[in-house]
Each structure stands twice: as C-alpha cells, then as structure tokens.
Enzyme design. Structure first.
Site, mmCIF file in Angstrom:
data_model
loop_
_atom_site.group_PDB
_atom_site.id
_atom_site.type_symbol
_atom_site.label_atom_id
_atom_site.label_comp_id
_atom_site.label_asym_id
_atom_site.label_seq_id
_atom_site.Cartn_x
_atom_site.Cartn_y
_atom_site.Cartn_z
ATOM 1 N N LYS A 1 37.118 43.666 45.950
ATOM 2 C CA LYS A 1 38.124 42.603 45.813
ATOM 3 C C LYS A 1 39.348 42.918 46.705
ATOM 4 O O LYS A 1 39.961 42.009 47.251
ATOM 5 C CB LYS A 1 38.543 42.437 44.349
ATOM 6 C CG LYS A 1 37.422 41.955 43.435
ATOM 7 C CD LYS A 1 36.929 40.550 43.784
ATOM 8 C CE LYS A 1 35.937 39.997 42.772
ATOM 9 N NZ LYS A 1 35.437 38.657 43.104
ATOM 10 N N GLY B 1 29.496 36.064 43.500
ATOM 11 C CA GLY B 1 29.467 37.481 43.856
ATOM 12 C C GLY B 1 29.186 38.346 42.654
ATOM 13 O O GLY B 1 28.952 37.861 41.547
ATOM 14 N N ILE B 2 29.178 39.653 42.899
ATOM 15 C CA ILE B 2 28.984 40.633 41.821
ATOM 16 C C ILE B 2 30.316 40.730 41.068
ATOM 17 O O ILE B 2 31.367 40.924 41.689
ATOM 18 C CB ILE B 2 28.564 41.998 42.408
ATOM 19 C CG1 ILE B 2 27.251 41.850 43.211
ATOM 20 C CG2 ILE B 2 28.427 43.051 41.301
ATOM 21 C CD1 ILE B 2 26.056 41.355 42.423
ATOM 22 N N TYR C 1 33.623 47.818 42.706
ATOM 23 C CA TYR C 1 33.847 46.376 42.518
ATOM 24 C C TYR C 1 35.305 46.031 42.835
ATOM 25 O O TYR C 1 35.586 45.093 43.597
ATOM 26 C CB TYR C 1 33.474 46.008 41.074
ATOM 27 C CG TYR C 1 33.997 44.670 40.617
ATOM 28 C CD1 TYR C 1 33.554 43.487 41.191
ATOM 29 C CD2 TYR C 1 34.948 44.587 39.591
ATOM 30 C CE1 TYR C 1 34.037 42.254 40.761
ATOM 31 C CE2 TYR C 1 35.424 43.366 39.150
ATOM 32 C CZ TYR C 1 34.972 42.205 39.745
ATOM 33 O OH TYR C 1 35.456 40.985 39.317
ATOM 34 N N ASP D 1 22.208 32.480 49.187
ATOM 35 C CA ASP D 1 22.661 33.868 49.057
ATOM 36 C C ASP D 1 23.874 34.038 49.959
ATOM 37 O O ASP D 1 23.792 33.781 51.172
ATOM 38 C CB ASP D 1 21.525 34.813 49.476
ATOM 39 C CG ASP D 1 21.878 36.284 49.285
ATOM 40 O OD1 ASP D 1 23.087 36.617 49.277
ATOM 41 O OD2 ASP D 1 20.965 37.097 49.152
ATOM 42 N N LEU D 2 24.970 34.488 49.392
ATOM 43 C CA LEU D 2 26.207 34.631 50.185
ATOM 44 C C LEU D 2 26.029 35.601 51.346
ATOM 45 O O LEU D 2 26.765 35.543 52.334
ATOM 46 C CB LEU D 2 27.344 35.118 49.282
ATOM 47 C CG LEU D 2 27.851 34.081 48.259
ATOM 48 C CD1 LEU D 2 28.637 34.760 47.149
ATOM 49 C CD2 LEU D 2 28.690 33.024 48.959
ATOM 50 N N LEU E 1 33.823 31.651 43.502
ATOM 51 C CA LEU E 1 33.578 32.451 42.295
ATOM 52 C C LEU E 1 32.346 33.335 42.457
ATOM 53 O O LEU E 1 32.092 34.205 41.617
ATOM 54 C CB LEU E 1 33.337 31.515 41.094
ATOM 55 C CG LEU E 1 34.423 30.491 40.774
ATOM 56 C CD1 LEU E 1 33.971 29.566 39.641
ATOM 57 C CD2 LEU E 1 35.725 31.182 40.390
ATOM 58 N N HIS F 1 40.927 44.212 38.651
ATOM 59 C CA HIS F 1 40.431 45.562 38.950
ATOM 60 C C HIS F 1 40.878 46.072 40.319
ATOM 61 O O HIS F 1 40.564 47.200 40.668
ATOM 62 C CB HIS F 1 38.918 45.624 38.727
ATOM 63 C CG HIS F 1 38.604 45.397 37.274
ATOM 64 N ND1 HIS F 1 38.857 46.349 36.309
ATOM 65 C CD2 HIS F 1 38.160 44.298 36.614
ATOM 66 C CE1 HIS F 1 38.560 45.849 35.108
ATOM 67 N NE2 HIS F 1 38.133 44.607 35.278
HETATM 68 P P1 NAI Z 1 29.402 35.868 36.799
HETATM 69 O O1 NAI Z 1 28.768 37.160 37.134
HETATM 70 O O2 NAI Z 1 29.074 35.222 35.507
HETATM 71 O O3 NAI Z 1 29.092 34.818 37.973
HETATM 72 C C1 NAI Z 1 28.990 35.182 39.322
HETATM 73 C C2 NAI Z 1 27.917 34.322 39.957
HETATM 74 O O4 NAI Z 1 27.767 34.730 41.318
HETATM 75 C C3 NAI Z 1 26.537 34.455 39.282
HETATM 76 O O5 NAI Z 1 26.069 33.199 38.856
HETATM 77 C C4 NAI Z 1 25.660 35.063 40.345
HETATM 78 O O6 NAI Z 1 24.327 34.580 40.350
HETATM 79 C C5 NAI Z 1 26.386 34.675 41.635
HETATM 80 N N1 NAI Z 1 26.049 35.599 42.713
HETATM 81 C C6 NAI Z 1 25.940 36.954 42.657
HETATM 82 N N2 NAI Z 1 25.524 37.445 43.833
HETATM 83 C C7 NAI Z 1 25.361 36.385 44.669
HETATM 84 C C8 NAI Z 1 24.948 36.243 46.004
HETATM 85 N N3 NAI Z 1 24.600 37.297 46.744
HETATM 86 N N4 NAI Z 1 24.913 34.996 46.518
HETATM 87 C C9 NAI Z 1 25.252 33.921 45.786
HETATM 88 N N5 NAI Z 1 25.644 33.983 44.506
HETATM 89 C C10 NAI Z 1 25.714 35.203 43.943
HETATM 90 O O7 NAI Z 1 30.991 36.081 36.926
HETATM 91 P P2 NAI Z 1 32.160 35.177 36.340
HETATM 92 O O8 NAI Z 1 32.683 35.802 35.109
HETATM 93 O O9 NAI Z 1 31.743 33.777 36.313
HETATM 94 O O10 NAI Z 1 33.284 35.392 37.462
HETATM 95 C C11 NAI Z 1 33.370 34.540 38.571
HETATM 96 C C12 NAI Z 1 34.221 35.231 39.641
HETATM 97 O O11 NAI Z 1 35.499 35.523 39.121
HETATM 98 C C13 NAI Z 1 33.625 36.545 40.144
HETATM 99 O O12 NAI Z 1 33.867 36.641 41.533
HETATM 100 C C14 NAI Z 1 34.417 37.594 39.410
HETATM 101 O O13 NAI Z 1 34.528 38.783 40.177
HETATM 102 C C15 NAI Z 1 35.770 36.906 39.265
HETATM 103 N N6 NAI Z 1 36.481 37.376 38.086
HETATM 104 C C16 NAI Z 1 36.105 36.939 36.847
HETATM 105 C C17 NAI Z 1 36.797 37.352 35.728
HETATM 106 C C18 NAI Z 1 36.480 36.822 34.368
HETATM 107 O O14 NAI Z 1 37.198 37.160 33.436
HETATM 108 N N7 NAI Z 1 35.476 35.994 34.193
HETATM 109 C C19 NAI Z 1 37.911 38.324 35.834
HETATM 110 C C20 NAI Z 1 38.199 38.712 37.198
HETATM 111 C C21 NAI Z 1 37.515 38.239 38.267
HETATM 112 C C1 15L Z 2 36.482 41.209 35.860
HETATM 113 O O1 15L Z 2 36.812 41.346 37.033
HETATM 114 C C2 15L Z 2 35.098 40.788 35.500
HETATM 115 O O2 15L Z 2 34.554 39.891 36.444
HETATM 116 C C3 15L Z 2 35.010 40.164 34.117
HETATM 117 O O3 15L Z 2 33.646 40.101 33.718
HETATM 118 C C4 15L Z 2 35.809 40.968 33.098
HETATM 119 O O4 15L Z 2 35.234 42.224 32.949
HETATM 120 C C5 15L Z 2 37.249 41.101 33.569
HETATM 121 O O5 15L Z 2 37.334 41.587 34.893
HETATM 122 C C6 15L Z 2 38.081 42.006 32.683
HETATM 123 O O6 15L Z 2 38.696 42.931 33.188
HETATM 124 O O7 15L Z 2 38.130 41.731 31.469
#
Ligand code: NAI
Ligand code: 15L
Length: 265
Positions: free
Chosen positions: A138, A71-72, A134, A49-50, A69, A111
């Site tokens: 960031k 987090g929420i 959120y 847990d982070l 990567l 965001h």
């Molecule tokens: P996701 O929600 O699928 O993955 C995030 C992971 O972080 C999850 O597996 C979750 O279990 C883990 N996590 C959450 N709280 C935690 C904690 N307290 N301790 C340890 N692990 C924890 O998100 P995704 O889409 O994979 O995004 C990855 C990163 O990129 C995130 O930080 C997100 O904010 C950022 N991001 C993603 C975008 C996208 O288009 N996928 C766009 C902008 C930013």
């Molecule tokens: C984000 O920051 C989220 O992590 C991702 O799930 C998408 O919603 C993305 O932005 C977006 O703006 O499309």
C-alpha cells in the site's frame, strides 16, 4: 459520471458498494477475478486479473472514474501481493495514463502506519511505518499514485481505510472503523470535488476515539456521520477486552504487526 469502474467488486467492500453506488454513474463497470454474478441493466461485468497489463488496459478504457478496491487485502505470500498490488497498480496507472486520466480512489490501508502505537495521534505527514508486506504494497501504491500526480497530473485520493465493515467487531475498531455509509459519502466527495490533487485521507467515521487527523483534507467537505462508540456497550458485553500488552491493544495495526513473512510454495 458516465462510467465508474469498481475493481475488486466481488470482495467484501466491493459487494457493499455495488448496491450503494447504483445511480452514482450511468454505468458501473464491475471487475474482479472472482465471480460477480449477473449484471443488472446499469452494470457491466469484466473478469480481469490486475496483473494482466493488456486486460487492464481494456478494462479502464471508457471509464471516467475508478474505485480501486481490487487486490490482496491482508498479509499473504509476496508473489500474490506482487502480482495484484504492485504489478496490478502499475498496470492500472498505465491504463489510466493512456485513457485520459480518470480520477482514482485508491483503497490504501491503515497498515501503512501499523507500527504506530495506539496512544500516538498522527496526521498525513507522519512517516510510513508499514506492519507487513501487505502494508508495504500500500506504501508502494501511494508512492506510485503520487508520482503519476506529479509527472502527469493524475488525481488520486489515497484513502487509508481503517476497518470498513458493517460494524466494529473488536475494541481496536472503535477507533479505526468506517461505516459503509460514510465510505459512500467519501466516494461522493472525492469524485465530485472540483479539484482533488493527491491527498491522503484517513478512512474513518466520526468516532469519539480516533488516532488520525483529517484536517488537511477539509477542502473536500467530507463529513463522516457515524460513530463506532454506539457499539461500545455491545462489544464490552460480548468480547473480552484484549490484554493491555497485546498487539491488538498496543499497535494501530493490531495483530498484523505479528504476521510472519509467509513462505512461498
Ligand atoms: P476483499 O479481499 O474482500 O476484496 C478484494 C477483491 O480483490 C477480491 O474480490 C479479490 O478476488 C480481488 N482480487 C484479488 N487479487 C486480484 C487480482 N490479481 N486481480 C483482480 N482482482 C483481484 O477486500 P475488501 O475488504 O473488500 O477490501 C477492498 C480493498 O480495500 C482492498 O484493496 C483492501 O486492501 C482495502 N482495505 C480494506 C479494508 C477493510 O476494512 N475492508 C481496510 C483497509 C484497506
Ligand atoms: C485492512 O487493510 C484489511 O484489508 C481489512 O481486512 C482489515 O483487516 C483492516 O485492514 C483492519 O485493519 O481492520
């Protein structure tokens, strides 16, 4: 690189990067609070847990680079954002400070500027305009990283990811989409750069339609190759265009600008 830590490795992007980054480092240390399955021979799995400072301190030990990567990743209750994205970030940077300043790629987000309109074109100097708690988390992460750079020389790429998915799934993403392949090439540039500093980098592919200017980061040599435009015809045929006055058509952050402040239990 000997050992690259990937936090959030069980998430959407984490899973996509896990396979694509095999071979990028001798060992991938994969971490999450969620299940990560079985480790391959080049992998280590650490459940963490982070928000747990002692666990994060151990997690970072022995790593030469961190792809952060975890987090929420959407709007949520403040208590959840607080633990993972604020406390978690502080724990990560304190651990990095204690363990030789491994270079960090921080997955920031579009965001942080979600309240800019889609007809505005901005660069990394534009003031932040977060569209929810959120987005604010960031902004905090970027500010924290900047402080650790100024005070301790900790290098971080602040990657404001637009929408990193297999393909764009709505009209807004025609501007903000980043392909998985382009993210991999960005990761490669960030960890190989002789000098990184602490730049903001807009995480977008080479889309015809874009709102963000990356010219200040040209020194990294990142040349994204994909273009969301190739999906436009498919999108037009399958998804209704958002109403011109809707958040999806007006704001860079899309629907996030309309999210409420979620109540705690
Ligand atoms: P996701 O929600 O699928 O993955 C995030 C992971 O972080 C999850 O597996 C979750 O279990 C883990 N996590 C959450 N709280 C935690 C904690 N307290 N301790 C340890 N692990 C924890 O998100 P995704 O889409 O994979 O995004 C990855 C990163 O990129 C995130 O930080 C997100 O904010 C950022 N991001 C993603 C975008 C996208 O288009 N996928 C766009 C902008 C930013
Ligand atoms: C984000 O920051 C989220 O992590 C991702 O799930 C998408 O919603 C993305 O932005 C977006 O703006 O499309």
């Amino acid at each position: 690189m000997k050992r690259l830590l990937i936090t959030g490795a069980a998430g959407g992007l984490g899973r996509a990067m896990r396979s694509r980054l095999a071979g990028f480092a001798e060992t991938l240390r994969l971490s999450d609070i969620a299940d990560l399955g079985t480790a391959a021979s080049h992998e280590e799995i650490v459940t963490c847990d982070l928000g747990d400072a002692a666990a994060v301190m151990k997690l970072v030990e022995g790593c030469d680079g961190i792809l952060h990567l975890g987090g929420i990743s959407v709007e949520d209750k403040f208590s959840k954002i607080l633990n993972a994205n604020l406390l978690g970030l502080y724990n990560l940077y304190e651990a990095a400070r204690a363990h030789g300043h491994p270079r960090i790629l921080f997955a920031s987000s579009n965001h942080v500027v979600g309240f800019y309109r889609q007809d505005e074109h901005i660069d990394a100097k534009a003031p932040m305009r977060p569209d929810g708690l959120y987005g604010v988390s960031k902004c905090f992460g970027e500010a924290l990283a900047r402080m650790y750079f100024e005070k301790f020389g900790q290098e971080t790429a602040l990657v404001r990811i637009g929408s990193c998915f297999e393909k764009p799934v709505n009209h807004r993403m025609l501007s903000g989409w980043m392909s998985y392949d382009d993210f991999v090439s960005l990761i490669d540039c960030v960890f190989r750069a002789p000098m990184l500093g602490c730049p903001v980098i807009w995480g977008i592919s080479n889309n015809d339609s874009k709102w963000w200017d990356n010219s200040h980061a040209a020194y990294l040599g990142w040349k994204p190759k994909d273009n969301a435009e190739i999906y436009r015809a498919e999108l037009e045929a399958t998804i209704e265009r958002p109403a011109p006055t809707s958040a999806m058509a007006v704001y860079q952050g899309g629907k996030f600008v309309e999210d409420p402040i979620f109540a705690e239990d």
